[in-house]
Design a protein around this motif. Structure first.
Motif, mmCIF file in Angstrom:
data_model
loop_
_atom_site.group_PDB
_atom_site.id
_atom_site.type_symbol
_atom_site.label_atom_id
_atom_site.label_comp_id
_atom_site.label_asym_id
_atom_site.label_seq_id
_atom_site.Cartn_x
_atom_site.Cartn_y
_atom_site.Cartn_z
ATOM 1 N N ILE A 104 -38.320 -13.906 -74.329
ATOM 2 C CA ILE A 104 -37.163 -14.508 -75.005
ATOM 3 C C ILE A 104 -36.894 -13.717 -76.283
ATOM 4 O O ILE A 104 -37.688 -13.766 -77.224
ATOM 5 N N THR A 108 -31.516 -15.346 -78.854
ATOM 6 C CA THR A 108 -31.272 -16.634 -78.219
ATOM 7 C C THR A 108 -32.387 -17.617 -78.550
ATOM 8 O O THR A 108 -33.554 -17.242 -78.657
ATOM 9 N N SER A 109 -32.015 -18.867 -78.699
ATOM 10 C CA SER A 109 -32.999 -19.940 -78.872
ATOM 11 C C SER A 109 -32.838 -20.992 -77.779
ATOM 12 O O SER A 109 -33.443 -22.057 -77.841
ATOM 13 N N GLN A 110 -32.013 -20.675 -76.750
ATOM 14 C CA GLN A 110 -31.717 -21.657 -75.710
ATOM 15 C C GLN A 110 -31.835 -21.030 -74.325
ATOM 16 O O GLN A 110 -30.907 -21.064 -73.518
ATOM 17 N N ALA A 111 -32.985 -20.449 -74.035
ATOM 18 C CA ALA A 111 -33.234 -19.880 -72.708
ATOM 19 C C ALA A 111 -33.555 -21.013 -71.738
ATOM 20 O O ALA A 111 -34.352 -21.900 -72.027
ATOM 21 N N SER A 148 -29.339 -17.643 -71.062
ATOM 22 C CA SER A 148 -29.268 -17.946 -72.484
ATOM 23 C C SER A 148 -28.049 -18.831 -72.721
ATOM 24 O O SER A 148 -26.915 -18.358 -72.718
ATOM 25 N N SER A 162 -25.151 -13.383 -70.967
ATOM 26 C CA SER A 162 -26.166 -14.403 -71.222
ATOM 27 C C SER A 162 -27.233 -14.446 -70.138
ATOM 28 O O SER A 162 -28.339 -14.936 -70.368
ATOM 29 N N PHE A 168 -34.776 -11.526 -67.297
ATOM 30 C CA PHE A 168 -34.137 -12.817 -66.994
ATOM 31 C C PHE A 168 -33.845 -13.011 -65.510
ATOM 32 O O PHE A 168 -33.038 -13.883 -65.149
ATOM 33 N N GLU A 269 -42.066 -15.427 -76.468
ATOM 34 C CA GLU A 269 -40.995 -15.124 -77.429
ATOM 35 C C GLU A 269 -41.277 -13.780 -78.066
ATOM 36 O O GLU A 269 -42.405 -13.517 -78.500
#
Length: 270
Positions: A104, A108-111, A148, A162, A168, A269
């Motif tokens: 990650i 991005t903080s919303q995977a 993301s 994203s 990913f 992360e």
């Protein structure tokens, strides 16, 4: 047949047939060559415990992905039911295999996780009818269409960006050839995050089945051997939950599809 791309002791990846707890090496340099030209057994079987499994297809020409292809997933996102398949791209930089890290990045903080049935194309397909479409399938594998969400819903709606960050698109652990999966529309599909089942559905709930997708995509776009179609995800994704659930450092996510084994990846992360 169940086919893998594997390596031993840090050696180059090669193709093999999975048989119980061993891999039979095949004389093909990579999976796409095996799909197009075949291959014969070569050498002694390799214990599965001594091999590292990679993504079955390492460098496809195309990864074509489908959005909102389960009605319950469209409903949980508040989106309208699509009248035609929603198509976006992922790229080869996204591909990792079983056991590889999903990384990650700081942007991005919303995977989010997405369990998906992936179709591997077996021969060139152009203007294929829906009735004949499954004849162009080589096989099927598990896919995690990691997404993301903060990028997806900002920047004007960047689906491809994203969903195309490095790592990913976990794939694997093997390709089950078409004869092993006679009906791709009758498979249980699940995602499991840290031991908790997050998605639990069936491919029968696809809005556009595999045969329709191949026919639709092959109209104007030539599909070639090794191309991958990620067919969409059912309800239960993280961003649609209350409270929302996103992938975090130290997580472990598993995708399970009936007949296709289990694809498990740790999350880190960067």
């Amino acid at each position: 047949m169940k086919l893998v791309t594997y390596s031993v002791g840090g050696g180059e990846p090669r193709v093999g047939a999975l048989r119980d707890d061993a891999i039979q090496p095949l004389d093909a340099p990579d999976m796409i060559r095996y799909i197009t030209e075949g291959g014969e057994p070569e050498g002694e079987p390799v214990p599965l415990s001594g091999a590292r499994l990679h993504a079955p297809v390492l460098n496809p020409q195309k990864i074509v992905a489908i959005g909102l292809n389960y009605e319950d997933h469209a409903n949980e996102t508040g989106a309208a039911i699509p009248e035609k398949p929603i198509v976006f791209a992922k790229y080869a930089n996204t591909i990792v295999g079983p056991g590889d890290e999903v990384r990650i990045p700081p942007i991005t903080s919303q995977a989010d996780y997405e369990a998906e049935l992936a179709v591997v194309i077996g021969r060139e397909a152009k203007n294929v009818s829906e009735e004949e479409a499954l004849e162009y399938v080589f096989g099927y594998t598990n896919c995690n269409d990691v997404s993301s969400r903060d990028l997806q819903f900002s920047e004007g709606g960047q689906w491809t960006r994203s969903k195309s960050l490095d790592t990913f698109c976990p794939l694997g652990p093997y390709i089950a050839t078409r004869d092993e999966i006679p009906d791709p529309q009758s498979l249980r599909i699940r995602s499991v995050l840290n031991g908790e089942v997050m998605q639990d559905s069936n491919t029968s709930k696809m809005i556009f089945p595999v045969a329709h997708l191949i026919s639709f995509l092959s109209t104007g776009m030539t599909l070639v051997p090794g191309d991958i179609i990620a067919t969409g995800t059912p309800a239960g994704v993280g961003f649609a939950r209350d409270p929302k659930v996103f992938l975090r450092d130290g997580d472990e996510v598993t995708i399970e599809i009936e007949g296709l084994g289990r694809l498990t990846n740790p999350v880190r992360e960067e």
